[in-house]
Design an enzyme around this catalytic site. Structure first.
Site, PDB file in Angstrom:
ATOM      1  N   HIS A 151     -31.191  24.147  -7.910  1.00 16.62           N
ATOM      2  CA  HIS A 151     -32.589  24.441  -7.599  1.00 16.62           C
ATOM      3  C   HIS A 151     -33.254  25.279  -8.683  1.00 16.62           C
ATOM      4  CE1 HIS A 151     -30.789  28.194  -5.847  1.00 16.62           C
ATOM      5  NE2 HIS A 151     -31.891  28.721  -6.332  1.00 16.62           N
TER       6      HIS A 151
ATOM      7  N   ASP B 123     -25.596  22.224  -5.107  1.00 17.15           N
ATOM      8  CA  ASP B 123     -26.542  23.170  -5.714  1.00 17.15           C
ATOM      9  C   ASP B 123     -25.997  23.780  -7.006  1.00 17.15           C
ATOM     10  OD1 ASP B 123     -28.859  24.542  -6.073  1.00 17.15           O
ATOM     11  OD2 ASP B 123     -28.603  25.935  -4.403  1.00 17.15           O
TER      12      ASP B 123
ATOM     13  N   SER C 112     -29.831  33.593  -8.554  1.00 17.00           N
ATOM     14  CA  SER C 112     -29.367  32.211  -8.479  1.00 17.00           C
ATOM     15  C   SER C 112     -28.641  31.822  -9.753  1.00 17.00           C
ATOM     16  CB  SER C 112     -30.552  31.266  -8.273  1.00 17.00           C
ATOM     17  OG  SER C 112     -31.035  31.351  -6.967  1.00 17.00           O
TER      18      SER C 112
END
Length: 594
Positions: free
Chosen positions: A174, A205, A283
């Site tokens: 993402h 992911d 992230s």
């Protein structure tokens, strides 16, 4: 049915699913991050005190003060030169009461001036190889699913990543979704290097990048992976979260290991829950253990008023699966799944009715995906007893390490697309063994478009498109699970495709013109048939309309609604409508045929 917006389904009072952690760098996005609903503004000192009181001290132990009336027994000594320190192995966590000495290279060695207090029962604590952690800058240009012939305004985001072997960098999928440009910057450097995206794993992911510039790889040592940690093992999350520009380190412990819901890919894979503080921008950052080895990638956190410090980490088995999948096939092929829906067999009467013996355990098959290879051998009401020789319990779990159990889907996720597996089932009180070929799962309403732009077809102002989760999110917002029409939600949750190329085609909207008077209120309504022929997918609908020689175009919609247009007038009006709305083509490029 009027102009007021109607809510479908009851909305829970506190519905806050886990959120991904990329950090937007635009001002508008920062306002969203620090909204009242997401973040409580707390005095840092007060927060630290409260955390200390509730969870106990982390890291350096506070030294106790000597009594006020104690006498000094040691005379003060003149300052001494620092001792000569021999080289030591690379360190992986901060040293208590010691001095860290950096090496010469970017990922160079460290040495420790150790004191008596740093060697305890747990051994020496070391710092992670933080020079392998990079900051990822991405410019995104997302498709506009509501207006599929154009894209949204581009925006930028910041996230984290880390270097692995083979001149590669790992980050979250993402973090580079719908990327236009990706750059990476090393710790302590002022140069941003252009990166190339090698693979994007939507389900897990994870994304893999590389940098062509040789200068980027000078002095950088790749991160080494460790084993899956156990409960209460210490972890250190390193990255570039929001709130500053330099690298950030937070520590905690592993608090849970189970099959988690991956928000970005709408899948369920093995995951770690940790109590280390991870925020937007973390992230893609690595999570290290005490030995300095990477045990996971930070990727999402739970935002809820009743929880604190619940973050999630992608563990090494999932990471290794992604890397090996790319190395085996040169591309990401995905995680295979069993194309079935199953039911627990915990009720004793249910087990007896299915012909199970007292020593047999398993789960009952509710439905089989007709497009999956499993449909050739498995049937509804079969009881799955074991997968690859591992017995499945009545609640659908299998043994997992000492004293732990986990959902049997973990066994399936360890396989690769195209692998064969043995499955043992009970059918009519008879035990049967089958050898099946595993493939990735296909849904009628896909959870992700895998970076491809949406498909569309326009005739007489009617905009036809396919339904996907990004489309529902674009039309109804983040709460689409409560705002979207019940019909679409039912198909999203329960419908299975009857053929590999089946799509759910809808009239997205009607661009108002004289020819479509009376049809203006048709919005997000499924197209069932055209001129009496069933509509399987958008491409077949476009071909049938373009090749139609009948006098009228008749579209059968759900709820027995019909749309009838004169063929010649509709095709002539389409050109004017496209010009009025500045639409470049009546259909997307993937629908055009020679």
């Amino acid at each position: 049915m009027g102009g007021s917006k109607r809510k479908r389904g009851r909305k829970p009072k506190n519905h806050n699913p886990p959120e991904t952690l990329d950090s937007p760098s635009t001002a508008a996005s920062l306002d969203d991050v620090f909204s009242v609903s997401n973040v409580d503004i707390i005095n840092p000192t007060a927060a630290a005190t409260q955390n200390h009181a509730e969870n106990g001290p982390r890291g350096r132990t506070k030294k106790s003060k000597p009594p006020e009336n104690s006498e000094k027994t040691q005379p003060s000594l003149p300052p001494q030169p620092p001792p000569i320190v021999p080289p030591a192995r690379r360190l992986s966590r901060p040293v208590e009461n010691g001095v860290i000495v950096g090496g010469g290279g970017g990922g160079g060695e460290f040495a420790v001036v150790s004191g008596d207090s740093i060697m305890g029962a747990g051994g020496m604590r070391v710092v992670p190889a933080m020079d392998a952690v990079v900051k990822v800058f991405c410019v995104h240009t997302e498709p506009n699913f509501s207006l599929p012939w154009q894209r949204k305004r581009q925006y930028s985001s910041n996230s984290s990543g880390f270097v692995i072997g083979g001149r590669r960098v790992l980050t979250n999928a993402h973090s580079v979704e719908h990327y236009t440009q990706v750059k990476v910057k090393k710790r302590g450097s002022d140069t941003k290097y252009l990166a190339t995206v090698l693979a994007i794993g939507t389900e897990c992911d994870i994304a893999m990048l590389t940098v062509d510039d040789d200068e980027f790889w000078e002095g950088v040592s790749p991160v080494e992976f460790g084993e899956l940690p156990a409960l209460q093992d210490a972890v250190t999350v390193v990255g570039y979260p929001i709130g500053g520009d330099t690298i950030s380190v937070t520590s905690g412990v592993v608090s849970r290991i189970e099959i988690l819901s991956y928000v970005h890919g709408s899948t369920e894979l093995l995951g770690l829950q940790i109590d280390a503080a991870i925020n937007s921008g973390n992230s893609g950052g690595p999570a290290f253990n005490d030995k300095g080895n990477c045990v996971g990638i930070a990727f999402q956190s739970l935002k809820h008023e009743d929880v604190e410090n619940i973050g999630y980490v992608i563990p090494t088995p999932v990471i290794q699966h992604f890397i090996q999948d790319y190395e085996k096939s040169g591309a990401y092929t995905g995680f295979p799944v069993l194309g079935i829906e199953w039911q627990k067999m915990e009720n004793p009467d249910l087990r007896v009715s299915m012909g199970m013996k007292a020593d047999q355990k398993g789960v009952r098959i509710r439905r089989v995906d007709p497009t999956s290879p499993e449909s050739e051998v498995l049937k509804p009401s079969d009881v799955i007893l074991s997968f690859d020789g591992v017995d499945i319990a009545n609640d659908g779990t299998v043994p997992f390490r000492h004293g732990e159990r986990i959902g049997f889907s973990y066994l399936v996720s360890q396989k690769y697309t195209g692998d064969n597996s043995t499955i043992r089932v009970l059918r009519n009180s008879e035990v049967l063994n089958f050898n099946i070929k595993l493939t990735s799962h296909r849904r009628l309403i896909p959870s992700h478009n895998r970076g491809r732009p949406p498909s569309y077809y326009i005739i007489a102002g009617f905009v036809f498109t396919t339904v996907s989760v990004p489309y529902l999110r674009s039309e109804y917002g983040k709460e689409y699970e409560f705002e979207a029409p019940v019909k679409l939600l039912d198909k999203l949750l329960h419908s299975m495709p009857q053929s590999p190329d089946e799509q759910l085609v809808v009239v997205s909207q009607v661009l108002v013109a004289d020819i479509n008077i009376g049809y203006e209120d048709i919005v997000n309504t499924q197209v069932v048939a055209f001129n009496g022929k069933p509509v399987k997918n958008l491409k077949s609908l476009a071909e049938m309309v373009e090749n139609c020689d009948d006098e009228f175009l008749k579209f059968d919609l759900e709820y027995d609604q019909i749309v009838v247009l004169r063929t010649e007038t509709a095709k002539a009006a389409t050109r004017d409508i496209l010009a009025t709305h500045c639409i470049p083509s009546a259909m997307s490029d993937d629908l055009k045929t020679d």
